[in-house]
Design an enzyme around this catalytic site. Sequence first.
Site, PDB file in Angstrom:
ATOM      1  N   ASN A 225      29.606  76.254  11.274  1.00 51.67           N
ATOM      2  CA  ASN A 225      30.007  74.883  10.927  1.00 51.67           C
ATOM      3  C   ASN A 225      31.403  74.648  11.488  1.00 51.67           C
ATOM      4  OD1 ASN A 225      27.690  74.776   9.367  1.00 51.67           O
ATOM      5  ND2 ASN A 225      28.728  74.473   7.427  1.00 51.67           N
ATOM      6  N   HIS A 279      21.045  79.136  13.092  1.00 53.89           N
ATOM      7  CA  HIS A 279      21.920  79.958  12.240  1.00 53.89           C
ATOM      8  C   HIS A 279      21.163  80.661  11.132  1.00 53.89           C
ATOM      9  CE1 HIS A 279      21.492  76.873   9.202  1.00 53.89           C
ATOM     10  NE2 HIS A 279      22.486  77.307   8.464  1.00 53.89           N
TER      11      HIS A 279
END
Length: 361
Positions: A225, A279
Amino acid sequence: MDNSIQMLSEKASLIASKNTWIDGLAIEQLVASSNLLNMSKVVGMPDLHPGQGHPIGAAFLSTKMFYPALIGSDIGCGMALWQTEISIAKLSIDKLTRRIGDIDQPAEPHKYKLGTLGGGNHFAELQKVSKIYNEQQFSELQLNAKHLFLLVHTGSRGLGHGILQQYMDEFGEQGLTANSLAANSYLARHDNALAFAKLNRQTVAARVLDNLHTAGQEILNVPHNFLESISWQGESHFLHRKGASPSTAGIVIIPGSRGDYSYLVKPLANEDLLYSIAHGAGRKWRRADCKAKLENRYDSNEMMRTKLGSRVICDDRDLVYEEAPQAYKSIDSVIESMQQANLIEVIAQLTPVLTYKTKGG
């Protein structure tokens, strides 16, 4: 173009094989994000799922301005992996469960809860190698398949949340123009949160390793992120990642749910796909729906065991159901999609042994 790469619109692409389940709302959010002002391209990863306004599991490329809302509140959230000295031959899950202790309290009096995992999908997990796909690369990394690994997934905790909240209060969903005072202020605070998140994973790992009376060597520590400036097609751009690992930071680990495998992979950088990979597995069910779907079929004690023989430490009964393996996509379908898109080379498969979520309610 490979059949796992789908063009949704002129600016939006999705990486998903025929075996990868994708929520329709997530696709709508991805396409909507591609229509933001000065957005050049967006790419959804195979773990794509709906978020609060914008999808999770995607990379977003813009020019002249950037959007903090696309990064979200957990700036710097990511995965870090350690090689421990715990021998698999002498493995006792009962002993590990007793020793791991309680790491819900900050390591020191700290405003932003340094050294804690937080809630949601964050975890610390002991894993063992179950299959090696590339012996040469595994050997080059100097890894030992006879010892356990520790995977830590967490981010910037209260620090990142405060940064986004202040920005949203002042600017709402609008983007920030490059080199403006507001943009430069956000970038400085973003970089601080990125560094804090990395330190937080290291602090969590140090606490776990100390409780287990073992040492550990950090193998990787990679955020998923964050925002970075890149040159794309010869021009300066901002690359936002929300639940997308970079393909330019070396070896990456892609975890499944607590009842599924994780994969250690070598990313293959691809400019057209925004130098990004998945991810994790990505959610299949919304959190609010999980308990109703599962509590009549499984009691909370049953949820503390997985089909792979691993155990779970989680004293938050709602979170037990929200983070159930059934709530997530199959990690194998995510890996398959990226292999078909020529985005990764798989090095090894790891199996969970003990997953720590929280000791608190």
